[in-house]
Each structure stands twice: as C-alpha cells, then as structure tokens.
Write a protein that holds these residues in place. Structure first.
Motif, short mmCIF file in Angstrom:
data_model
loop_
_atom_site.label_atom_id
_atom_site.label_comp_id
_atom_site.label_asym_id
_atom_site.label_seq_id
_atom_site.Cartn_x
_atom_site.Cartn_y
_atom_site.Cartn_z
N CYS A 58 66.98 17.73 -27.72
CA CYS A 58 66.26 17.72 -28.99
C CYS A 58 65.27 18.88 -28.97
N LEU A 59 65.45 19.82 -29.87
CA LEU A 59 64.58 20.99 -29.92
C LEU A 59 63.38 20.78 -30.83
N LEU A 76 69.84 19.41 -38.43
CA LEU A 76 69.99 18.20 -39.25
C LEU A 76 68.89 18.13 -40.30
N GLY A 77 69.27 17.83 -41.53
CA GLY A 77 68.30 17.62 -42.59
C GLY A 77 67.66 16.25 -42.44
N VAL A 78 66.86 15.87 -43.41
CA VAL A 78 66.16 14.58 -43.40
C VAL A 78 67.18 13.44 -43.32
N ASN A 79 67.09 12.64 -42.28
CA ASN A 79 67.97 11.48 -42.04
C ASN A 79 69.46 11.84 -42.07
N GLU A 80 69.80 13.08 -41.77
CA GLU A 80 71.20 13.52 -41.75
C GLU A 80 71.83 13.20 -40.40
N ALA A 81 73.11 12.88 -40.43
CA ALA A 81 73.84 12.54 -39.20
C ALA A 81 74.96 13.53 -38.95
N LEU A 91 65.60 11.45 -37.52
CA LEU A 91 64.80 10.30 -37.93
C LEU A 91 63.57 10.77 -38.71
N GLY A 92 63.52 10.41 -39.98
CA GLY A 92 62.34 10.64 -40.79
C GLY A 92 62.12 12.06 -41.28
N GLU A 93 62.63 13.03 -40.58
CA GLU A 93 62.45 14.42 -40.97
C GLU A 93 63.65 15.20 -40.42
N GLY A 94 63.72 16.45 -40.72
CA GLY A 94 64.78 17.27 -40.16
C GLY A 94 64.60 17.44 -38.67
N ALA A 95 65.67 17.80 -38.00
CA ALA A 95 65.62 17.99 -36.55
C ALA A 95 66.62 19.06 -36.14
N GLN A 96 66.36 19.67 -35.02
CA GLN A 96 67.30 20.60 -34.42
C GLN A 96 67.65 20.07 -33.04
N CYS A 97 68.93 20.12 -32.71
CA CYS A 97 69.34 19.73 -31.37
C CYS A 97 70.40 20.69 -30.88
N ARG A 98 70.60 20.66 -29.58
CA ARG A 98 71.55 21.56 -28.94
C ARG A 98 72.44 20.74 -28.03
N GLY A 106 62.69 12.78 -28.64
CA GLY A 106 61.75 13.62 -29.35
C GLY A 106 61.91 15.07 -28.89
N ALA A 107 61.21 15.96 -29.55
CA ALA A 107 61.28 17.38 -29.21
C ALA A 107 60.99 17.59 -27.72
N GLY A 108 61.84 18.36 -27.07
CA GLY A 108 61.68 18.66 -25.65
C GLY A 108 62.39 17.70 -24.73
N GLU A 109 62.93 16.61 -25.25
CA GLU A 109 63.64 15.64 -24.41
C GLU A 109 65.14 15.90 -24.47
N SER A 110 65.85 15.44 -23.42
CA SER A 110 67.30 15.62 -23.37
C SER A 110 67.96 14.41 -22.74
N ARG A 111 69.25 14.34 -22.94
CA ARG A 111 70.04 13.20 -22.43
C ARG A 111 71.45 13.68 -22.13
#
Length: 108
Positions: A30-31, A12-17, A67-74, A49-54
């Motif tokens: 969340c990677l 995900l880019g900055v604030n991308e959904a 949120l606020g910056e790019g993110a990677q999730c799996r 946050g990074a390292g957490e899962s649900r």
C-alpha cells in the motif's frame, strides 16, 4: 547491486475495487491511502495502510479495495522463472486495455 523488480501499480478511486488473478506469492504494498484485501478461500480479510505490505498466499482471485478515499498500491511480482510469463498472461490485458488505474512497470 541494484535489484530490479517487475510490478503492477494500481491506482484506486474512492471505494474502488480491483480483481487480481494468480497473485500467489506476490507482495502487495500500500503506497497511499488504505486498502482492504480478501483472498479467495481465505478465512480472513486484511487492511493495510500506507507503507504496509502483505505477501499473498492463496491461489485464485484476490480483491483489493480502497477504503474511504483513493489509494495506490503496488503488486510486486514473485521472483520465479515463470513470474514474467504469469504477469503477461494474467495482468497485462488490464494494463494495455486502457483500464484506468493499471500501470505495468518492468525493471523498476
């Protein structure tokens, strides 16, 4: 024994959904960065946050946003006899249609 799993990695880019369909029983990890999650017909939102899962518990649509910056999730596919079929039916179109940020990994 080496356990293999099937997952969809989402960049995900900055604030991308991203919208996920039929993700009930899947685990969202969340990677990197920070992600906001809302599940259809749920009374609350979750921030990871990074390292957490649900584990996702609701049928229907799930929205994941950085949120606020790019993110990677799996999104790790739930183990079930129909799991791979659900993945192919609902998520593969996004991964193969050239939609940026979606990467399908089988047996990773």
């Amino acid at each position: 024994m080496l356990a293999q799993s099937t997952y969809l990695q989402i960049d995900l880019g900055v604030n991308e959904a991203a919208s996920l369909r039929c993700a009930k029983h899947c685990e969202l990890r969340c990677l990197s960065g920070k992600i906001w999650i809302t599940e259809e017909n749920s009374g609350r939102d979750i921030v990871l946050g990074a390292g957490e899962s649900r584990r996702l518990t609701r049928p229907g649509q799930t929205i994941v946003q950085s949120l606020g910056e790019g993110a990677q999730c799996r999104l790790v596919l739930a183990r079930s006899p129909y799991g791979l079929l659900a993945l192919l039916r609902h998520w593969l179109p996004d991964a193969v249609a050239g939609k940026p940020g979606y990467h399908l990994v089988l047996g990773g």
